[in-house]
Scaffold this motif. Structure first.
Motif, mmCIF file in Angstrom:
data_model
loop_
_atom_site.group_PDB
_atom_site.id
_atom_site.type_symbol
_atom_site.label_atom_id
_atom_site.label_comp_id
_atom_site.label_asym_id
_atom_site.label_seq_id
_atom_site.Cartn_x
_atom_site.Cartn_y
_atom_site.Cartn_z
ATOM 1 N N GLY A 22 1.164 -1.099 -0.018
ATOM 2 C CA GLY A 22 0.008 0.020 -0.121
ATOM 3 C C GLY A 22 0.839 1.264 -0.011
ATOM 4 O O GLY A 22 1.996 1.107 0.579
ATOM 5 N N GLN A 23 0.357 2.269 -0.658
ATOM 6 C CA GLN A 23 1.134 3.483 -0.677
ATOM 7 C C GLN A 23 0.587 4.741 0.110
ATOM 8 O O GLN A 23 -0.645 4.870 0.283
ATOM 9 C CB GLN A 23 1.163 3.699 -2.283
ATOM 10 C CG GLN A 23 1.811 2.493 -3.114
ATOM 11 C CD GLN A 23 1.843 2.798 -4.502
ATOM 12 O OE1 GLN A 23 2.513 3.870 -4.943
ATOM 13 N NE2 GLN A 23 0.979 2.072 -5.245
ATOM 14 N N LEU A 24 1.349 5.662 0.235
ATOM 15 C CA LEU A 24 1.050 6.852 0.992
ATOM 16 C C LEU A 24 1.746 8.004 -0.118
ATOM 17 O O LEU A 24 2.886 7.999 -0.438
ATOM 18 C CB LEU A 24 1.905 7.194 2.241
ATOM 19 C CG LEU A 24 1.772 8.502 2.834
ATOM 20 C CD1 LEU A 24 0.473 8.802 3.581
ATOM 21 C CD2 LEU A 24 2.957 8.803 3.697
ATOM 22 N N LEU A 25 0.696 9.057 -0.462
ATOM 23 C CA LEU A 25 1.149 10.235 -1.220
ATOM 24 C C LEU A 25 0.908 11.362 -0.285
ATOM 25 O O LEU A 25 -0.453 11.561 -0.127
ATOM 26 C CB LEU A 25 0.679 10.197 -2.385
ATOM 27 C CG LEU A 25 0.741 9.020 -3.416
ATOM 28 C CD1 LEU A 25 0.154 9.271 -4.665
ATOM 29 C CD2 LEU A 25 2.252 9.330 -3.878
ATOM 30 N N ILE A 33 10.099 18.092 3.800
ATOM 31 C CA ILE A 33 10.382 17.008 3.114
ATOM 32 C C ILE A 33 11.106 15.942 4.268
ATOM 33 O O ILE A 33 10.806 15.088 4.543
ATOM 34 C CB ILE A 33 11.089 17.275 1.846
ATOM 35 C CG1 ILE A 33 10.338 17.865 0.790
ATOM 36 C CG2 ILE A 33 11.716 15.839 1.251
ATOM 37 C CD1 ILE A 33 10.991 18.497 -0.418
ATOM 38 N N GLY A 34 12.120 16.622 4.763
ATOM 39 C CA GLY A 34 12.759 15.725 5.907
ATOM 40 C C GLY A 34 12.219 15.114 6.915
ATOM 41 O O GLY A 34 12.011 13.976 7.288
ATOM 42 N N SER A 35 11.293 15.969 7.582
ATOM 43 C CA SER A 35 10.222 15.446 8.640
ATOM 44 C C SER A 35 9.300 14.487 8.267
ATOM 45 O O SER A 35 8.932 13.777 8.998
ATOM 46 C CB SER A 35 9.629 16.733 9.294
ATOM 47 O OG SER A 35 8.825 17.587 8.629
ATOM 48 N N TYR A 36 8.738 14.716 6.912
ATOM 49 C CA TYR A 36 7.688 13.766 6.485
ATOM 50 C C TYR A 36 8.317 12.369 6.316
ATOM 51 O O TYR A 36 7.752 11.374 6.573
ATOM 52 C CB TYR A 36 6.990 14.350 5.303
ATOM 53 C CG TYR A 36 5.866 15.308 5.528
ATOM 54 C CD1 TYR A 36 5.830 16.332 6.497
ATOM 55 C CD2 TYR A 36 4.696 15.159 4.672
ATOM 56 C CE1 TYR A 36 5.066 17.255 6.611
ATOM 57 C CE2 TYR A 36 3.782 15.921 5.113
ATOM 58 C CZ TYR A 36 3.579 16.817 5.748
ATOM 59 O OH TYR A 36 2.701 17.925 6.102
ATOM 60 N N GLU A 37 9.655 12.358 5.645
ATOM 61 C CA GLU A 37 10.289 11.321 5.316
ATOM 62 C C GLU A 37 10.625 10.454 6.751
ATOM 63 O O GLU A 37 10.332 9.376 6.691
ATOM 64 C CB GLU A 37 11.595 11.584 4.496
ATOM 65 C CG GLU A 37 12.415 10.556 4.295
ATOM 66 C CD GLU A 37 13.894 10.576 3.514
ATOM 67 O OE1 GLU A 37 14.570 9.816 3.635
ATOM 68 O OE2 GLU A 37 14.141 11.947 2.988
ATOM 69 N N LEU A 38 10.966 11.213 7.668
ATOM 70 C CA LEU A 38 11.329 10.545 8.760
ATOM 71 C C LEU A 38 9.911 9.906 9.685
ATOM 72 O O LEU A 38 9.946 8.711 10.225
ATOM 73 C CB LEU A 38 12.026 11.550 10.009
ATOM 74 C CG LEU A 38 12.195 11.058 11.375
ATOM 75 C CD1 LEU A 38 13.214 10.047 11.412
ATOM 76 C CD2 LEU A 38 12.790 12.255 12.202
ATOM 77 N N GLY A 44 6.875 3.070 9.956
ATOM 78 C CA GLY A 44 7.066 1.545 9.397
ATOM 79 C C GLY A 44 6.919 1.404 7.711
ATOM 80 O O GLY A 44 6.820 0.424 7.236
ATOM 81 N N LEU A 45 7.203 2.773 7.308
ATOM 82 C CA LEU A 45 6.894 2.583 5.841
ATOM 83 C C LEU A 45 8.266 3.087 5.060
ATOM 84 O O LEU A 45 8.936 3.722 5.670
ATOM 85 C CB LEU A 45 5.918 3.891 5.468
ATOM 86 C CG LEU A 45 4.305 3.931 5.802
ATOM 87 C CD1 LEU A 45 3.519 5.231 5.449
ATOM 88 C CD2 LEU A 45 3.806 2.842 5.689
ATOM 89 N N GLU A 46 8.611 2.610 4.156
ATOM 90 C CA GLU A 46 9.607 2.770 3.106
ATOM 91 C C GLU A 46 9.372 4.253 2.343
ATOM 92 O O GLU A 46 8.586 4.241 1.388
ATOM 93 C CB GLU A 46 9.987 1.863 2.282
ATOM 94 C CG GLU A 46 10.136 0.514 3.081
ATOM 95 C CD GLU A 46 10.277 -0.766 2.046
ATOM 96 O OE1 GLU A 46 10.370 -0.444 0.782
ATOM 97 O OE2 GLU A 46 10.822 -1.657 2.506
ATOM 98 N N ILE A 74 5.412 13.628 -0.779
ATOM 99 C CA ILE A 74 6.025 12.367 -0.561
ATOM 100 C C ILE A 74 5.396 11.096 -0.836
ATOM 101 O O ILE A 74 4.319 10.888 -0.825
ATOM 102 C CB ILE A 74 5.954 12.338 1.219
ATOM 103 C CG1 ILE A 74 6.804 13.856 1.701
ATOM 104 C CG2 ILE A 74 6.971 11.270 1.548
ATOM 105 C CD1 ILE A 74 8.212 14.034 1.130
ATOM 106 N N TRP A 75 6.097 10.263 -1.546
ATOM 107 C CA TRP A 75 5.741 8.975 -2.004
ATOM 108 C C TRP A 75 6.473 7.871 -0.894
ATOM 109 O O TRP A 75 7.627 7.894 -0.786
ATOM 110 C CB TRP A 75 6.197 8.623 -3.169
ATOM 111 C CG TRP A 75 5.902 7.100 -3.738
ATOM 112 C CD1 TRP A 75 4.657 6.274 -3.416
ATOM 113 C CD2 TRP A 75 6.065 6.683 -4.743
ATOM 114 N NE1 TRP A 75 4.681 5.092 -4.250
ATOM 115 C CE2 TRP A 75 5.671 5.406 -5.014
ATOM 116 C CE3 TRP A 75 7.143 6.947 -5.754
ATOM 117 C CZ2 TRP A 75 5.905 4.623 -5.998
ATOM 118 C CZ3 TRP A 75 7.497 6.147 -6.863
ATOM 119 C CH2 TRP A 75 6.821 4.947 -7.070
ATOM 120 N N ALA A 76 5.591 7.287 -0.214
ATOM 121 C CA ALA A 76 6.064 5.969 0.569
ATOM 122 C C ALA A 76 5.360 4.775 0.557
ATOM 123 O O ALA A 76 4.176 4.866 -0.049
ATOM 124 C CB ALA A 76 5.960 6.471 1.985
#
Length: 181
Positions: A22-25, A33-38, A44-46, A74-76
């Motif tokens: 499953g994906q998150l956008l 960007i950095g805080s969203y990535e973290l 638990g998302l890549e 952001i795409w995870a």
């Protein structure tokens, strides 16, 4: 009483609901960007990639600053399965670019359904790339605003669950969904 959540608060709630693959956008300001990535990694998302929406009609600024004409997406992905991704690697051009260029919703924040309303063309492009009605994908929009995601899901025959804390925007969503058929 209205409770609002930030993406950082919501990810631990919604990430477990995603199926493997499953994906998150998530739209975010460039500075975040950095805080969203973290936050994605903590939930638990890549983290996969950052996409950039370049607005061809950025809002004019009424003070001495640069006009904000770029928004990050952001795409995870939840690990455990290969995520759906429609663009073929053999294609070249816009389908594979992480830069999406086009207009925002015109008018002032008071003229739109929602002050940060996303254009239907942009949501449609993202959903066509990351979801498939034929594969029975389901879209969850936990910050649905005025319902653009739901309107586009209806157009693409995707099922969708929307969550919005503000009753005014929920009413606007009903109006938009009714008009969309």
């Amino acid at each position: 009483e209205i409770y609002t959540l930030s993406l950082h608060d919501a990810l631990p709630i919604f990430a477990p609901v995603l199926r493997p693959g499953g994906q998150l956008l998530a739209f975010c300001p460039l500075e975040a960007i950095g805080s969203y990535e973290l936050a994605c990694q903590t939930a638990g998302l890549e983290y996969r990639q950052t996409l950039f929406w370049v607005k061809s009609n950025p809002a004019p600024m009424h003070r001495p600053v640069y006009s904000s004409s770029v928004e990050a997406i952001i795409w995870a992905v939840k690990p455990g399965a290969t995520p759906f991704f429609a663009p073929s690697v053999s294609k070249i051009g816009a389908d594979l670019s992480n830069v999406l260029t086009g207009p925002g919703v015109p008018g002032s924040a008071l003229e739109r359904f929602h002050p940060t309303q996303k254009p239907e063309w942009l949501i449609e492009r993202l959903l066509r790339n990351h979801a498939s009605a034929e594969l029975s994908h389901h879209v969850l929009d936990p910050f649905s605003g005025s319902g653009t995601t739901g309107v586009v899901c209806r157009k693409l025959n995707l099922t969708c669950t929307m969550i919005e804390a503000d009753k005014e925007y929920v009413q606007k969503t009903f109006v938009r969904l009714e008009a969309a058929g």
